[in-house]
Design a protein around this motif. Structure first.
Motif, PDB file in Angstrom:
ATOM      1  N   GLU A 208       4.808 -14.863   1.614  1.00  0.00           N
ATOM      2  CA  GLU A 208       4.136 -13.700   2.181  1.00  0.00           C
ATOM      3  C   GLU A 208       4.995 -12.458   1.904  1.00  0.00           C
ATOM      4  O   GLU A 208       6.199 -12.445   2.183  1.00  0.00           O
ATOM      5  CB  GLU A 208       3.957 -13.897   3.687  1.00  0.00           C
ATOM      6  N   ILE A 209       4.377 -11.448   1.350  1.00  0.00           N
ATOM      7  CA  ILE A 209       5.089 -10.195   1.049  1.00  0.00           C
ATOM      8  C   ILE A 209       4.283  -9.038   1.614  1.00  0.00           C
ATOM      9  O   ILE A 209       3.104  -9.177   1.924  1.00  0.00           O
ATOM     10  CB  ILE A 209       5.304 -10.009  -0.466  1.00  0.00           C
ATOM     11  N   SER A 210       4.911  -7.907   1.719  1.00  0.00           N
ATOM     12  CA  SER A 210       4.226  -6.725   2.258  1.00  0.00           C
ATOM     13  C   SER A 210       4.249  -5.557   1.287  1.00  0.00           C
ATOM     14  O   SER A 210       3.786  -4.474   1.633  1.00  0.00           O
ATOM     15  CB  SER A 210       4.860  -6.296   3.591  1.00  0.00           C
ATOM     16  N   VAL A 211       4.787  -5.749   0.087  1.00  0.00           N
ATOM     17  CA  VAL A 211       4.825  -4.667  -0.909  1.00  0.00           C
ATOM     18  C   VAL A 211       4.408  -5.225  -2.253  1.00  0.00           C
ATOM     19  O   VAL A 211       4.499  -6.430  -2.516  1.00  0.00           O
ATOM     20  CB  VAL A 211       6.235  -4.042  -1.024  1.00  0.00           C
ATOM     21  N   SER A 212       3.887  -4.337  -3.111  1.00  0.00           N
ATOM     22  CA  SER A 212       3.568  -4.656  -4.498  1.00  0.00           C
ATOM     23  C   SER A 212       4.239  -3.629  -5.388  1.00  0.00           C
ATOM     24  O   SER A 212       4.319  -2.439  -5.043  1.00  0.00           O
ATOM     25  CB  SER A 212       2.048  -4.637  -4.732  1.00  0.00           C
ATOM     26  N   ALA A 252       9.255   2.104 -11.810  1.00  0.00           N
ATOM     27  CA  ALA A 252       8.438   1.342 -10.875  1.00  0.00           C
ATOM     28  C   ALA A 252       7.941   2.239  -9.757  1.00  0.00           C
ATOM     29  O   ALA A 252       8.621   3.192  -9.351  1.00  0.00           O
ATOM     30  CB  ALA A 252       9.204   0.179 -10.281  1.00  0.00           C
ATOM     31  N   ILE A 253       6.732   1.956  -9.296  1.00  0.00           N
ATOM     32  CA  ILE A 253       6.157   2.596  -8.110  1.00  0.00           C
ATOM     33  C   ILE A 253       5.834   1.476  -7.126  1.00  0.00           C
ATOM     34  O   ILE A 253       5.217   0.477  -7.478  1.00  0.00           O
ATOM     35  CB  ILE A 253       4.883   3.384  -8.459  1.00  0.00           C
ATOM     36  N   ILE A 254       6.217   1.649  -5.881  1.00  0.00           N
ATOM     37  CA  ILE A 254       6.062   0.601  -4.867  1.00  0.00           C
ATOM     38  C   ILE A 254       4.852   0.926  -3.999  1.00  0.00           C
ATOM     39  O   ILE A 254       4.704   2.062  -3.522  1.00  0.00           O
ATOM     40  CB  ILE A 254       7.332   0.475  -4.006  1.00  0.00           C
ATOM     41  N   ILE A 255       4.005  -0.090  -3.812  1.00  0.00           N
ATOM     42  CA  ILE A 255       2.833   0.028  -2.938  1.00  0.00           C
ATOM     43  C   ILE A 255       3.134  -0.775  -1.683  1.00  0.00           C
ATOM     44  O   ILE A 255       3.413  -1.970  -1.752  1.00  0.00           O
ATOM     45  CB  ILE A 255       1.571  -0.519  -3.620  1.00  0.00           C
ATOM     46  N   SER A 256       3.077  -0.116  -0.519  1.00  0.00           N
ATOM     47  CA  SER A 256       3.405  -0.766   0.744  1.00  0.00           C
ATOM     48  C   SER A 256       2.173  -0.784   1.648  1.00  0.00           C
ATOM     49  O   SER A 256       1.475   0.230   1.772  1.00  0.00           O
ATOM     50  CB  SER A 256       4.551  -0.038   1.437  1.00  0.00           C
ATOM     51  N   GLY A 257       1.930  -1.954   2.274  1.00  0.00           N
ATOM     52  CA  GLY A 257       0.801  -2.052   3.195  1.00  0.00           C
ATOM     53  C   GLY A 257       0.744  -3.456   3.789  1.00  0.00           C
ATOM     54  O   GLY A 257       1.117  -4.427   3.143  1.00  0.00           O
ATOM     55  N   PHE A 258       0.243  -3.554   5.006  1.00  0.00           N
ATOM     56  CA  PHE A 258       0.196  -4.872   5.664  1.00  0.00           C
ATOM     57  C   PHE A 258      -1.000  -5.700   5.207  1.00  0.00           C
ATOM     58  O   PHE A 258      -1.002  -6.910   5.350  1.00  0.00           O
ATOM     59  CB  PHE A 258       0.142  -4.676   7.192  1.00  0.00           C
ATOM     60  N   ASP A 259      -2.027  -5.033   4.643  1.00  0.00           N
ATOM     61  CA  ASP A 259      -3.237  -5.738   4.213  1.00  0.00           C
ATOM     62  C   ASP A 259      -3.113  -6.092   2.735  1.00  0.00           C
ATOM     63  O   ASP A 259      -3.129  -5.205   1.869  1.00  0.00           O
ATOM     64  CB  ASP A 259      -4.466  -4.863   4.443  1.00  0.00           C
ATOM     65  N   PRO A 260      -2.990  -7.384   2.395  1.00  0.00           N
ATOM     66  CA  PRO A 260      -2.832  -7.760   0.985  1.00  0.00           C
ATOM     67  C   PRO A 260      -4.023  -7.364   0.117  1.00  0.00           C
ATOM     68  O   PRO A 260      -3.849  -7.050  -1.063  1.00  0.00           O
ATOM     69  CB  PRO A 260      -2.692  -9.292   1.038  1.00  0.00           C
ATOM     70  N   LEU A 261      -5.232  -7.355   0.684  1.00  0.00           N
ATOM     71  CA  LEU A 261      -6.402  -6.971  -0.100  1.00  0.00           C
ATOM     72  C   LEU A 261      -6.337  -5.495  -0.482  1.00  0.00           C
ATOM     73  O   LEU A 261      -6.629  -5.130  -1.635  1.00  0.00           O
ATOM     74  CB  LEU A 261      -7.670  -7.268   0.708  1.00  0.00           C
TER      75      LEU A 261
END
Length: 520
Positions: A208-212, A252-261
């Motif tokens: 489980e991760i919270s960033v892409s 790199a650009i980091i996308i952070s969010g609790f919703d994986p979708l």
């Protein structure tokens, strides 16, 4: 004159010729008649000869027939004589048997008569003895009443009470033994079934991760993503619902969010924007919407693929959409779509082994968590939301009940619902299914046992099934049966208040009576 003479001569010649012809014809007819008479005579001779021959043959046949009938009659008479002789012999044997039976019957009658006389004399002796015993019993009862100061009715009542108490104790011990044997057998069978299902199925797990992270060709792109006065990044974050972290991280650009979708929609949209090169608010909204539609189709196809793999082909399209969204949801590192697939397989295998409806169990196992795709769209737990969605789109009542009852929110109405709850617990609790550090895991189990032993009357507490159940043994002298409900409820409330854990924890409180006897 001469003419007349000639005429007379002519007539005389004609008459002579005519007479000659008649005489010759008569001679011929006479000869023919003689020949016919001789022929008829010969024919009569032949007929007479045939007649005589026929009479001789008939006489011979008559004599032969008479001889045959005579022989047949003699044979029939011989057979009847033999039959009569056999019957006479059998009759003689039967007469002998009847005479013997008559003698035996006479002997038996004599023997019975002697036995009857003996029994009559013995009956008289027994009657006398019975009368004597009655007199003795009456005297003994009178003497016992004088000694114990109890009447016969009081003594009988006490005896019956003692026998009833003893019988109740024996029946209780026997019932307890049988109940324990049945419980042990059921638990052993359930463990065998679940163990076989786990061994036959293996599933992959994800972290489980919270960033892409989105790679970029160069850091110059970061400025275009931010846009003039930050309008591009604000439009992107507003359209996707995630945070873009653009810092000193190279390329790199980091996308952070609790919703994986949402993170997946943002990642795909950002990659398309970077590939297209046109980055402005209108284009961002267009790409985000397109990616969201494409992703919905992709997730539906993913759900269809899993349903086809399971042999389920009649699921409503809206249910498939909800099922596909689970691909980007995780729980303690366990992917929810893979978890649903695993639960479906486990339900199918266990239902088949137990003789239940494997089709319903498999379907309910696959759809049991679809409410997690709706948890942010409505109020209520994911079992209730999933059950309402399943009922709305025409799922069978057993499937709806299994979805709503797999976390104990309502009572299961069929055995397939129980299987879904068991398979869900197996999938979540087996080693490696959910990621949790060993230190945190051990501390959670220790805390669980500490909470249980903090209550008065608790002797021992054991955390089992990877912390999914706490089994508590209380002191029977300090805790009564009426206190068990209060203790179990208090422990459950304290666990909910002080612990963080996946799924649910079953609290089992045991108050045991042990009665030991020795036969010497």
């Amino acid at each position: 004159m001469g003419y007349g003479l000639c005429l007379l001569l002519a007539l005389a010649g004609a008459g002579a010729g005519l007479w000659s012809g008649i005489w010759i014809g008569t001679k011929r007819r006479t000869g023919a008649l003689s020949l016919e008479e001789s022929r008829l005579s010969e024919e009569r001779s032949r007929i007479e000869e045939r007649k005589q021959n026929a009479l001789k043959e008939a006489a011979i046949e008559a004599r032969e027939e008479a001889l045959r009938l005579r022989i047949q009659a003699e044979e029939e008479i011989s057979r009847k004589k033999e039959t009569l002789q056999s019957a006479e012999q059998a009759l003689k044997v039967r007469e002998g048997e009847l005479e013997q039976a008559t003698r035996q019957i006479a002997e038996a009658r004599e023997k019975n008569e002697r036995e009857r006389q003996r029994l009559a004399s013995r009956e008289q002796a027994l009657s006398a003895r019975e009368q004597e015993l009655r007199t003795l019993e009456a005297s003994e009862l009178k003497r016992l009443e004088e000694i114990s100061s109890l009447t016969v009715e009081e003594a009988r009542e006490r005896l019956l009470q003692s026998a009833e108490s003893s019988i109740r104790q024996e029946v209780g011990r026997l019932a307890q033994k049988l109940e324990q044997e049945v419980r042990d057998q059921a638990v052993r069978k359930a463990r065998e079934t679940m163990t076989m299902a786990i061994q036959r199925y293996a599933n992959e797990h994800v972290a489980e991760i919270s960033v892409s992270v989105v790679p970029i060709p160069s850091d110059d792109v970061k400025g275009r993503v931010i846009g003039r006065e930050g309008r591009n990044i604000r439009a992107f974050q507003a359209a996707t619902g995630v945070d873009l972290i653009i810092d000193d991280t190279p390329d790199a650009i980091i996308i952070s969010g609790f919703d994986p979708l949402r993170r997946e929609v943002a990642r795909l949209a950002l990659e398309q924007l970077l590939s297209d090169g046109r980055i402005h608010p209108a284009r961002i909204e267009e790409i985000v919407e397109k990616v969201r539609r494409d992703l919905d189709v992709s997730l539906k196809e993913e759900a269809e693929k899993i349903a086809f793999e399971l042999g389920i082909t009649d699921i409503h399209p809206e249910i498939l959409k909800l099922l596909g969204r689970l691909k980007f949801r995780t729980s303690y590192g366990q992917n929810n779509l893979l978890h649903a697939r695993e639960v479906a397989f486990l339900c199918q295998m266990m239902a088949h082994d137990l003789g239940l409806d494997a089709r319903i169990a498999k379907r309910a196992g696959l759809l049991h968590d679809i409410g997690k795709s709706l948890s942010h769209e409505g109020e209520g737990s994911h079992p209730s939301l999933g059950g309402e969605a399943a009922k709305k789109y025409g799922e069978p009542p057993q499937v709806v009940n299994a979805i709503m009852s797999h976390h104990g929110d309502i009572e299961p109405s069929c055995l397939e619902s129980v299987l879904v709850a068991a398979a869900d617990a197996i999938s979540a609790a087996r080693p490696g299914a959910r990621r949790e550090s060993i230190d945190v895991y051990v501390k959670r189990l220790e805390k669980l046992e500490t909470i249980a032993t903090s209550f008065k009357g608790v002797e021992k507490a054991y955390a089992i099934q990877a912390g999914r159940e706490i089994r508590i043994i209380v002191n029977q002298d300090q805790v009564t049966d009426t206190d068990l409900q209060e203790i179990s409820r208090g422990i459950a409330q304290k666990i909910e208040a002080e612990l963080t854990y996946p799924g649910q924890i079953k609290v089992t409180v045991i108050r045991e009576n042990r009665i030991v006897e020795y036969a010497r």
